[in-house]
Design a protein around this motif. Structure first.
Motif, short mmCIF file in Angstrom:
data_model
loop_
_atom_site.label_atom_id
_atom_site.label_comp_id
_atom_site.label_asym_id
_atom_site.label_seq_id
_atom_site.Cartn_x
_atom_site.Cartn_y
_atom_site.Cartn_z
N ARG A 70 0.84 -1.20 0.00
CA ARG A 70 0.00 0.00 0.00
C ARG A 70 0.87 1.25 0.00
O ARG A 70 1.76 1.41 0.84
N ASP A 150 -13.00 1.46 -2.84
CA ASP A 150 -12.87 1.03 -1.45
C ASP A 150 -14.14 0.40 -0.89
O ASP A 150 -14.12 -0.14 0.22
N THR A 179 -9.32 -10.36 -1.23
CA THR A 179 -9.15 -10.51 0.23
C THR A 179 -7.70 -10.65 0.64
O THR A 179 -7.41 -10.97 1.80
N GLY A 181 -5.43 -8.56 1.27
CA GLY A 181 -4.96 -7.60 2.26
C GLY A 181 -3.88 -6.70 1.70
O GLY A 181 -3.46 -6.83 0.54
N THR A 191 -8.81 -6.66 3.88
CA THR A 191 -9.66 -6.07 2.84
C THR A 191 -10.92 -6.91 2.70
O THR A 191 -10.98 -7.82 1.87
N PRO A 196 -8.60 -3.44 -4.86
CA PRO A 196 -7.44 -2.54 -4.75
C PRO A 196 -7.12 -1.83 -6.06
O PRO A 196 -6.99 -2.45 -7.10
#
Length: 386
Positions: A70, A150, A179, A181, A191, A196
């Motif tokens: 991220r 999001d 999922t 993350g 997530t 994303p």
């Protein structure tokens, strides 16, 4: 005819030629390494072995997505947009999956959708909007969706994919990416919702998720123009625009999305200040780049031409030209003759100041325009034939 459903696709995804083509596309798009710190160059040095390993994991149903890295990308309004950088391995698998899934869903997507689709682009979306405007649709619902990437609901998305694809292995792949993350610093962020931004497959999943919105709005007779989560609805009257806004809000709520109140309004093009869409401000009879788009362009030019840089004029121009061509070619469909001339003059002033290491009126007289054209500077005006 009975609708065809795809029951076996994963073998097409792990086909070695598809994985090779996927890596070539990933390499072409470049991008940073994920949390494993494996760059595209490092992956390529053992490409055969890496692709065979991906194939083995997919065939044995043991492939698992790795959390994305991220990063926060600054936005023009001062806020930050979260971007997830998958590993090169995951980007390859996503690209291979995209290559197989995209043709299936392209057959059902509607003409009102322009974002992230082969053969479609922002300029076509602008042209369609102007077509509706010129046909008398001067009332516009201007909107976008609040935190779309999001807030995508995973179950609704998987259900949408499953309408066309019943291969459990493919559905498992998609859920794995949703999922996986995200690593932010040393913390893993779960997530449970959203897709994303930064993933190769995310734009396709976004269009799949918003397809029911396109279908329902079109069925109600509204003239929708959508690019990803940014859309306008073109109407002939204020009453129609109000009904369109109500319908859009209700339909989006049905798929657990909300319109962004601060950016949603009804505009009459013949009276108001125009609307902002895909970087342009569009009026009743013309369009121009958004003020913020011009400011962002000038900020990039200032950064490249700052006087304290230890570089030659040729090095600065080499860095400038791709920025000038990219920005200029995007906005040249607008009414920009005088704007481009003014920005060209301003860029040359920046270059004169760079050479003199200070602002200098004498440099403006001493260094004529041809000095920079002979050094290879691309001007905005040259992109529109001036």
């Amino acid at each position: 005819m009975k609708k065809r459903k795809w029951y076996s696709l994963v073998d097409k995804i792990w086909k070695f030629s598809n994985l090779e083509a996927a890596f070539s596309k990933v390499k072409e798009n470049r991008g940073a390494a994920g949390i494993d710190r494996v760059s595209i160059g490092q992956f390529e040095r053992q490409k055969q072995q890496n692709l065979l390993e991906i194939q083995r994991l997919l065939r044995s149903k043991r492939y698992e997505a790795i959390p994305v890295r991220r990063v926060e990308i600054p936005k023009s309004d001062g806020r930050y947009r979260p971007l997830g950088i998958p590993t090169v391995r995951d980007r390859v698998v996503q690209q291979a999956t995209f290559a197989v899934m995209s043709p299936i869903f392209e057959t059902k997507f509607l003409d009102c959708s322009y974002g992230f689709r082969k053969g479609r682009n922002t300029h076509q979306a602008i042209a369609k909007m102007e077509q509706y405007r010129n046909e008398g649709c001067e009332w516009v619902v201007e909107a976008d969706i609040e935190s779309f990437f999001d807030t995508v609901n995973h179950e609704l998305l998987i259900d949408q994919v499953a309408e066309e694809i019943s291969d459990g292995s493919v559905l498992k792949l998609i859920r794995s990416w949703l999922t996986a993350g995200a690593f932010k610093g040393t913390e893993v962020i779960e997530t449970s919702v959203g897709t994303p931004q930064g993933g190769v497959i995310s734009p396709l999943l976004a269009n799949i998720y918003l397809h029911p919105f396109d279908v329902q709005m079109t069925a109600l007779g509204f003239k929708l123009v959508r690019y990803a989560d940014d859309f306008v609805i073109m109407c002939r009257s204020e009453d129609e625009a109000e009904r369109a806004m109500e319908a859009a809000t209700r339909i989006l709520s049905g798929i657990k999305l909300r319109v962004k109140a601060a950016k949603t309004r009804i505009v009459q093009l013949s009276k108001d200040d125009g609307i902002e869409f895909l970087g342009f401000t569009i009026f009743k009879e013309h369009k121009v780049p958004r003020t913020r788009a011009v400011e962002n362009f000038k900020s990039r030019i200032r950064l490249i031409t700052r006087r304290q840089r230890p570089a030659t004029l040729q090095e600065i121009i080499k860095e400038l030209n791709p920025v000038v061509r990219g920005w200029g070619n995007y906005f040249k469909i607008a009414n920009v003759n005088w704007l481009y001339k003014g920005l060209d003059s301003w860029m040359r002033m920046r270059l004169r100041s760079f050479l003199e290491k200070k602002k200098s009126y004498e440099a403006n007289k001493r260094l004529e325009n041809k000095h920079f054209s002979e050094a290879g500077l691309t001007t905005l005006s040259s992109l529109i034939g001036y």
